[in-house]
Design a protein around this motif. Structure first.
Motif, short mmCIF file in Angstrom:
data_model
loop_
_atom_site.label_atom_id
_atom_site.label_comp_id
_atom_site.label_asym_id
_atom_site.label_seq_id
_atom_site.Cartn_x
_atom_site.Cartn_y
_atom_site.Cartn_z
N SER A 91 9.06 -11.63 13.96
CA SER A 91 8.73 -12.43 12.79
C SER A 91 7.23 -12.58 12.64
N ASP A 92 6.74 -12.01 11.55
CA ASP A 92 5.33 -12.16 11.17
C ASP A 92 5.27 -13.09 9.96
N ALA A 93 6.36 -13.85 9.75
CA ALA A 93 6.46 -14.72 8.56
C ALA A 93 5.34 -15.75 8.57
N ARG A 95 -2.63 -3.80 7.39
CA ARG A 95 -3.27 -3.62 8.70
C ARG A 95 -2.53 -4.34 9.83
N SER A 96 -1.61 -5.25 9.46
CA SER A 96 -0.87 -6.02 10.47
C SER A 96 -0.07 -5.11 11.40
N VAL A 97 0.15 -3.86 10.99
CA VAL A 97 0.90 -2.92 11.83
C VAL A 97 0.31 -2.82 13.23
N VAL A 123 13.87 -8.94 6.00
CA VAL A 123 14.05 -10.00 5.01
C VAL A 123 12.69 -10.58 4.64
N ASP A 124 12.49 -10.78 3.34
CA ASP A 124 11.24 -11.41 2.88
C ASP A 124 11.47 -12.00 1.48
N LEU A 125 10.64 -12.99 1.15
CA LEU A 125 10.65 -13.56 -0.19
C LEU A 125 10.32 -12.48 -1.23
C1 SAM Z 1 1.75 -11.63 6.89
S1 SAM Z 1 3.08 -11.26 5.81
C2 SAM Z 1 4.04 -10.15 6.78
C3 SAM Z 1 3.45 -8.77 6.91
C4 SAM Z 1 4.45 -7.76 7.50
N1 SAM Z 1 4.72 -8.04 8.90
C5 SAM Z 1 3.93 -6.35 7.40
O1 SAM Z 1 3.53 -5.80 8.43
O2 SAM Z 1 3.92 -5.79 6.30
C6 SAM Z 1 4.02 -12.73 5.85
C7 SAM Z 1 5.28 -12.68 5.03
O3 SAM Z 1 6.11 -13.81 5.32
C8 SAM Z 1 6.94 -14.00 4.18
N2 SAM Z 1 7.67 -15.27 4.24
C9 SAM Z 1 7.17 -16.52 4.29
N3 SAM Z 1 8.17 -17.44 4.29
C10 SAM Z 1 9.35 -16.74 4.24
C11 SAM Z 1 10.71 -17.12 4.21
N4 SAM Z 1 11.11 -18.40 4.22
N5 SAM Z 1 11.66 -16.14 4.16
C12 SAM Z 1 11.29 -14.83 4.13
N6 SAM Z 1 10.00 -14.42 4.16
C13 SAM Z 1 9.03 -15.36 4.22
C14 SAM Z 1 5.94 -13.89 3.03
O4 SAM Z 1 6.58 -13.63 1.81
C15 SAM Z 1 5.03 -12.73 3.50
O5 SAM Z 1 5.40 -11.51 2.92
#
Ligand code: SAM
Length: 202
Positions: A114-116, A24-26, A73-75
């Motif tokens: 960045s939504d990280a 839903r963050s879209v 990029v994401d974990l």
């Molecule tokens: C709220 S979610 C993002 C949702 C995304 N914007 C979407 O619309 O699908 C936050 C993300 O930040 C990532 N994250 C946290 N620390 C990170 C890091 N150091 N490097 C890459 N990703 C990271 C998490 O793995 C998680 O998937």
């Protein structure tokens, strides 16, 4: 009345499902872009903390419109099938030495989003400190890798030093402000910091 918070959450979640987005963050990015015009077709975009992939998919479909490039990029891996043709996916910590070097190699960017967010522990001090660390690192990356006139969006947990980060952003951008999209859950303490129009380097 008592259910309004959940009803709102449900309506965004159901809409995301209907429209083919994994989260839903879209609708937060949609609102941020509608009000601030961050990204245009053909842009090169870096999406930090991209999984499961709603922001990446929305950027591909609606903002760059299939033209340009998104480095995501994401974990965790993206949950998009197929991964859009404009996307270069990097799985791992965005700020590890190796991945950061790769992000620099693929730059510069017209926009960094960045939504990280850290895994929350329930301890507000720990969570906001980790969120602040992520936000600061995105600002350092933007300082280095954002093109002149480029834009930046960063999520941060409120209480996590956002005033200090905004102060730094004001030295880098013509305009910098905090913004809370309506699509954020009512009980969420996240907020977005927006930097518009990257100033020329000194
Ligand atoms: C709220 S979610 C993002 C949702 C995304 N914007 C979407 O619309 O699908 C936050 C993300 O930040 C990532 N994250 C946290 N620390 C990170 C890091 N150091 N490097 C890459 N990703 C990271 C998490 O793995 C998680 O998937």
């Amino acid at each position: 009345m008592a259910n309004s918070r959940r009803d709102k959450a449900d309506s965004y979640t159901l809409r995301a499902h209907r429209e083919g987005y994994p989260a839903r963050s879209v609708y937060k990015l949609e609102e941020i872009n509608n009000t601030h015009k961050l990204i245009k077709p053909g842009d090169s975009v870096l999406d930090v903390g991209a999984a499961p992939g709603s922001w990446t998919l929305f950027t591909h479909r609606e903002l760059i419109k299939g033209k340009g490039r998104i480095v995501s990029v994401d974990l965790n891996p993206l949950r998009l099938d197929p991964v859009p043709s404009t996307v270069i996916e990097i799985t791992g910590d965005a700020f590890s030495k190796e991945n950061r070097a790769r992000l620099v190699e693929l730059g510069p960017y017209d926009c960094i989003i960045s939504d990280a967010a850290p895994m929350t522990t329930g301890n507000r001090t720990v969570d906001t400190t980790r969120s602040e660390w992520l936000a600061e690192n995105v600002v350092y990356l933007a300082e280095e890798q954002l093109r002149e006139h480029g834009n930046l969006v960063i999520k941060i947990f409120q209480g996590g030093g956002q005033e200090q980060i905004l102060k730094t952003m004001r030295t880098l951008f013509a305009k910098a402000k905090a913004f809370k999209p309506k699509a954020c859950r009512d009980d969420s303490f996240e907020i977005y910091l927006i930097g518009l129009d990257r100033k020329p380097r000194a």
